[in-house]
Motif scaffolding. Structure first.
Motif, PDB file in Angstrom:
ATOM      1  N   ASP A 152       9.406   4.714   4.089  1.00 58.81           N
ATOM      2  CA  ASP A 152       9.321   3.521   2.999  1.00 58.81           C
ATOM      3  C   ASP A 152       7.989   4.323   2.052  1.00 58.81           C
ATOM      4  OD1 ASP A 152       8.799   1.535   1.201  1.00 58.81           O
ATOM      5  OD2 ASP A 152       8.671   0.015   2.168  1.00 58.81           O
ATOM      6  N   TYR A 153       8.375   5.587   1.160  1.00 58.16           N
ATOM      7  CA  TYR A 153       7.572   6.181   0.893  1.00 58.16           C
ATOM      8  C   TYR A 153       7.171   5.839  -0.687  1.00 58.16           C
ATOM      9  CZ  TYR A 153       6.927  11.461  -0.304  1.00 58.16           C
ATOM     10  OH  TYR A 153       6.570  12.168  -1.293  1.00 58.16           O
ATOM     11  N   GLN A 154       6.840   4.489  -1.011  1.00 56.31           N
ATOM     12  CA  GLN A 154       6.245   4.100  -1.312  1.00 56.31           C
ATOM     13  C   GLN A 154       5.150   3.533  -1.332  1.00 56.31           C
ATOM     14  OE1 GLN A 154       8.387   1.084  -4.787  1.00 56.31           O
ATOM     15  NE2 GLN A 154       6.903   1.217  -5.827  1.00 56.31           N
ATOM     16  N   GLN A 155       5.936   2.641  -0.218  1.00 54.94           N
ATOM     17  CA  GLN A 155       5.340   2.196   0.562  1.00 54.94           C
ATOM     18  C   GLN A 155       3.035   2.353   1.012  1.00 54.94           C
ATOM     19  OE1 GLN A 155       5.257  -1.229   4.176  1.00 54.94           O
ATOM     20  NE2 GLN A 155       5.393   0.509   4.488  1.00 54.94           N
ATOM     21  N   LEU A 156       3.969   3.946   1.490  1.00 50.78           N
ATOM     22  CA  LEU A 156       2.814   4.574   1.950  1.00 50.78           C
ATOM     23  C   LEU A 156       2.337   5.097   1.272  1.00 50.78           C
ATOM     24  CD1 LEU A 156       1.759   6.447   4.153  1.00 50.78           C
ATOM     25  CD2 LEU A 156       3.739   8.306   3.865  1.00 50.78           C
ATOM     26  N   LEU A 157       2.144   5.536  -0.169  1.00 50.62           N
ATOM     27  CA  LEU A 157       1.284   6.489  -1.415  1.00 50.62           C
ATOM     28  C   LEU A 157       0.497   4.931  -2.078  1.00 50.62           C
ATOM     29  CD1 LEU A 157       2.114   9.309  -2.098  1.00 50.62           C
ATOM     30  CD2 LEU A 157       3.477   7.746  -4.353  1.00 50.62           C
ATOM     31  N   ILE A 158       0.909   3.794  -1.875  1.00 52.35           N
ATOM     32  CA  ILE A 158      -0.009   2.712  -1.995  1.00 52.35           C
ATOM     33  C   ILE A 158      -0.610   2.144  -1.268  1.00 52.35           C
ATOM     34  CG2 ILE A 158       0.420   0.239  -2.218  1.00 52.35           C
ATOM     35  CD1 ILE A 158       3.005   0.523  -3.208  1.00 52.35           C
ATOM     36  N   ILE A 159      -0.307   2.179  -0.137  1.00 51.22           N
ATOM     37  CA  ILE A 159      -1.766   2.274   0.886  1.00 51.22           C
ATOM     38  C   ILE A 159      -2.760   3.324   1.221  1.00 51.22           C
ATOM     39  CG2 ILE A 159      -2.003   2.013   3.878  1.00 51.22           C
ATOM     40  CD1 ILE A 159       0.506   0.980   4.176  1.00 51.22           C
ATOM     41  N   ARG A 160      -2.052   4.407   0.760  1.00 47.77           N
ATOM     42  CA  ARG A 160      -3.132   5.511   1.241  1.00 47.77           C
ATOM     43  C   ARG A 160      -4.185   5.567   0.098  1.00 47.77           C
ATOM     44  NH1 ARG A 160       1.021  11.288   2.638  1.00 47.77           N
ATOM     45  NH2 ARG A 160       0.086  10.969   4.575  1.00 47.77           N
ATOM     46  N   ARG A 161      -3.553   4.407  -1.310  1.00 44.92           N
ATOM     47  CA  ARG A 161      -4.796   4.637  -2.961  1.00 44.92           C
ATOM     48  C   ARG A 161      -5.238   3.402  -1.948  1.00 44.92           C
ATOM     49  NH1 ARG A 161      -2.773   5.152  -8.514  1.00 44.92           N
ATOM     50  NH2 ARG A 161      -1.758   7.100  -7.801  1.00 44.92           N
ATOM     51  N   MET A 162      -4.560   2.385  -1.707  1.00 45.83           N
ATOM     52  CA  MET A 162      -5.420   1.247  -1.386  1.00 45.83           C
ATOM     53  C   MET A 162      -6.838   1.782  -0.607  1.00 45.83           C
ATOM     54  SD  MET A 162      -4.720  -2.133   0.816  1.00 45.83           S
ATOM     55  CE  MET A 162      -4.900  -1.326   2.567  1.00 45.83           C
ATOM     56  N   VAL A 163      -6.538   2.317   0.410  1.00 47.71           N
ATOM     57  CA  VAL A 163      -7.758   3.076   0.846  1.00 47.71           C
ATOM     58  C   VAL A 163      -8.828   4.459   0.244  1.00 47.71           C
ATOM     59  CG1 VAL A 163      -7.967   4.629   3.185  1.00 47.71           C
ATOM     60  CG2 VAL A 163      -6.234   2.932   3.243  1.00 47.71           C
TER      61      VAL A 163
END
Length: 282
Positions: A152-163
């Motif tokens: 889930d590439y998009q999920q990973l990018l979203i979590i990195r952005r949130m952090v």
């Protein structure tokens, strides 16, 4: 491995570990574990002293017509796999433990823009549910590092952005996709596939690789390539959701001068919605 159901009990255990100077790695899951999940644990063990896995089927990330009620719950088998992999703690909270005021009255965490495209456009509210529960798990566990699959590439990018946006002191590790012998990305939803559908499912990765080869050969009409890729999938029985060729940095549509790309795909096969992706450098 200890299995804990309540926040306070988990915190007591982890506070003792921190006082002993131990680092903590978190592996969030929804259960029904496969070899891809276990690889998350394996990678976590390389970076942290204490490994916490969580199993929580999060209602906030399911749409009204999705498979929340039917999502496989296999706790005993999951416990066996996690213990064998060297996990230290398994946190399996109830919905009331995570959302004590009810899911409709929960503070929401949302990463704007990134959450609205691709999977977010066809599953409205999905990533809002993901970031809300992940931020809660980060607050409960307070890990030094957390591990997510690259499928889930998009999920990973979203979590990195949130952090990054919320200044959370957590290292986010993306773990490579684990595939079966036919190159099908492992997924808990693969269990929905019939034998005939399982034979067709690896075509998703095959089409991704063919699209990447066309790009590497010099083709730059990305919209046309994506359309052709979806047509190939539909010819063998998939119902296309989307196929996009985008920049890795922000998931915006790629242009001819971009050099770091990822091809994102999602498609239905029978009752299963399958996702996959492929990175390429030009």
């Amino acid at each position: 491995m200890q299995t804990l159901h309540h926040i306070q009990a988990l915190r007591e255990q982890l506070n003792a570990a921190r006082r002993a100077g131990k680092t903590i790695g978190l592996v969030p899951t929804m259960g029904n574990l496969h070899a891809g999940h276990i690889e998350l644990v394996n990678q976590a063990r390389l970076h942290a002293d204490i490994i916490v896995a969580t199993i929580f089927v999060n209602p906030l990330q399911f749409g009204p017509n999705e498979d929340l009620d039917n999502y496989p719950r296999t706790l005993e088998a999951d416990q066996t796999k996690l213990a064998a992999a060297g996990c230290d703690y398994l946190f399996t909270p109830s919905e009331a433990e995570i959302y004590p005021n009810g899911r409709d009255h929960q503070t929401i965490v949302e990463v704007i823009d990134l959450s609205d495209m691709h999977c977010g456009s066809t599953r409205p509210g999905h990533f809002r549910g993901v970031t809300t529960v992940v931020s809660k798990l980060f607050g409960i566990v307070q890990p030094d590092s957390a591990f997510f699959g690259c499928k889930d590439y998009q999920q990973l990018l979203i979590i990195r952005r949130m952090v990054a946006d919320l200044c959370m002191p957590i290292d986010i590790h993306g773990v490579n996709i684990v595939r079966d012998n036919e190159a099908l990305a492992l997924s808990s939803r693969n269990g929905y596939l019939s034998p005939a559908e399982l034979a067709v499912a690896p075509t998703l990765n095959q089409v991704l690789r063919e699209t990447a080869q066309a790009i590497q050969a010099g083709q730059r009409d990305y919209a046309q390539l994506a359309t052709q890729a979806l047509q190939k999938l539909e010819e063998v029985g998939f119902k296309g959701d989307f196929m996009r060729i985008v920049r890795r940095s922000d998931l915006q549509p790629a242009n001819a001068t971009d050099t770091q790309l990822v091809i994102l795909s999602a498609a239905y096969l029978g009752a299963a919605r399958l996702i996959d992706n492929l990175e390429l450098d030009l």
